[in-house]
Design an enzyme around this catalytic site. Structure first.
Site, short mmCIF file in Angstrom:
data_model
loop_
_atom_site.label_atom_id
_atom_site.label_comp_id
_atom_site.label_asym_id
_atom_site.label_seq_id
_atom_site.Cartn_x
_atom_site.Cartn_y
_atom_site.Cartn_z
N HIS A 184 0.83 -1.21 0.00
CA HIS A 184 0.00 0.00 0.00
C HIS A 184 0.86 1.25 0.00
O HIS A 184 0.51 2.27 -0.61
CB HIS A 184 -0.93 -0.02 1.22
CG HIS A 184 -2.02 0.99 1.19
ND1 HIS A 184 -1.98 2.17 1.92
CD2 HIS A 184 -3.21 1.01 0.53
CE1 HIS A 184 -3.08 2.85 1.72
NE2 HIS A 184 -3.85 2.18 0.87
N CYS A 185 2.00 1.19 0.66
CA CYS A 185 2.88 2.36 0.82
C CYS A 185 3.50 2.83 -0.48
O CYS A 185 3.89 4.00 -0.59
CB CYS A 185 4.00 2.05 1.81
SG CYS A 185 3.46 1.52 3.44
N ILE A 186 3.61 1.95 -1.46
CA ILE A 186 4.30 2.32 -2.71
C ILE A 186 3.32 2.55 -3.85
O ILE A 186 3.75 2.78 -4.98
CB ILE A 186 5.36 1.28 -3.10
CG1 ILE A 186 4.74 -0.07 -3.46
CG2 ILE A 186 6.38 1.11 -1.98
CD1 ILE A 186 5.73 -1.07 -4.06
#
Length: 338
Positions: A329-331
């Site tokens: 999700h972070c990227i």
């Protein structure tokens, strides 16, 4: 214009990502980092278009790893965490077809001494411009990993991020809520006390919500569930569960909390892990889910399949991501279909 942030499971126009380039992310195994970012992009592009922002000097490298179906655009970056440095896309409310992009202030996750943000503080403008979205500038220091919504005006945040002295030292909860209402259409903000232990250490974000809890539909929240009392997140997730179970959403509903067991591994070479299946990407017709070569990979897959019926679940080994400070999700950053 009145804006609202859609839920992540609503239809997407495309996904946006950024090619990793910082020394503190690439480390001594740059190919491992590039290969993992590419594995996520290549998984998502099977479901929806993907645009990868690539610094000019790394274009040949990116082309070597990426599926040819992944679009690339040139852009100056410090690193590859586009959920945090990219814009948060919103749509015009009341049936308006307009696409907006909220450009938050970015200062290296609270001006951390190891972070660089000379280029990343402007990186949201790349997707904003290329998408044709109306720019919505915000004075709030915030990252996309610090918020999560049900698409009906309910938002999850953590006090350790939104009220971080390194981010917004002079703001109150009411100030943050007012800005989220102006930019994202927030009508109810649920304040979680903190994030996970590893993510709160020196090389973390100080507690992003997107590794802890996520809506899968209005009124229903996935919770990272550390079930081993030996791990400090056992107590953290107990506190967060109490907060969520006591909360109501923008519609006045009590939240149904669904446990998503943490992987069984507790530590790596650096200490307590924050491995989390909550940190997944919902695509058009699919879900790209973290895997850790762990017995609970299959458990998480079954839970996500039940939470997102009709979507194909694809798992990507996320250990190289978490070793560098984040997850799938972070990227990634979704651009909703207008």
């Amino acid at each position: 214009m009145t804006w609202t942030m859609p839920a992540e499971w609503e239809p997407h126009e495309r996904a946006w990502m950024a090619w990793p380039s910082a020394d503190y992310t690439l480390g001594e195994r740059a190919d491992e980092a590039w290969g993992t970012w590419a594995a996520v992009a290549n998984a998502i592009v099977a479901f929806e278009p993907v645009t990868m922002i690539v610094p000019a000097h790394l274009k040949d490298v990116a082309d070597r790893f990426l599926d040819p179906a992944v679009d690339t655009v040139e852009g100056a970056l410090d690193d590859g965490w586009y959920r945090d440095i990219g814009p948060t896309f919103v749509l015009g409310a009341d049936g308006d077809a307009a696409l907006g992009a909220v450009n938050w202030q970015f200062n290296g996750w609270g001006a951390q001494d190891w972070a660089n943000w000379e280029h990343d503080q402007h990186a949201s403008l790349i997707a904003t411009g290329a998408s044709g979205a109306d720019a919505i500038d915000s004075p709030l220091v915030n990252e996309g990993g610090g918020i999560h919504t049900d698409g009906e005006g309910t938002f999850l945040v953590t006090r350790t991020v939104q009220l971080d002295p390194g981010r917004n030292p002079d703001l109150t909860e009411a100030d943050v809520e007012a800005e989220l209402a102006r930019t994202l259409g927030a009508r109810k903000v649920i304040w979680l006390p903190r994030g996970l232990t590893r993510d709160s250490d020196r090389f973390g974000t100080r507690g992003h919500v997107d590794i802890v809890a996520a809506f899968t539909r209005p009124g229903r929240v996935l919770l990272h569930d550390q079930q081993d009392p030996a791990h400090p997140d056992y107590e953290v997730t107990r506190q967060i569960r109490e907060t969520l179970e006591a909360a109501t959403d923008a519609q006045g509903r009590r939240l149904e909390v669904v446990s998503l067991p943490a992987p069984t591994v507790l530590r790596d070479d650096e200490g307590w892990v924050d491995y989390s299946y909550v940190n997944h990407y919902v695509a058009n017709g699919g879900v790209v889910l973290c895997a850790f070569d762990d017995p609970n990979d299959a458990v998480a897959r079954d839970i996500l399949a039940a939470e997102y019926p009709g979507r194909e679940i694809v798992q990507v080994d996320a250990r190289p991501l978490f070793a560098r400070g984040g997850g799938i999700h972070c990227i990634t950053q979704q651009q909703p279909r207008a």
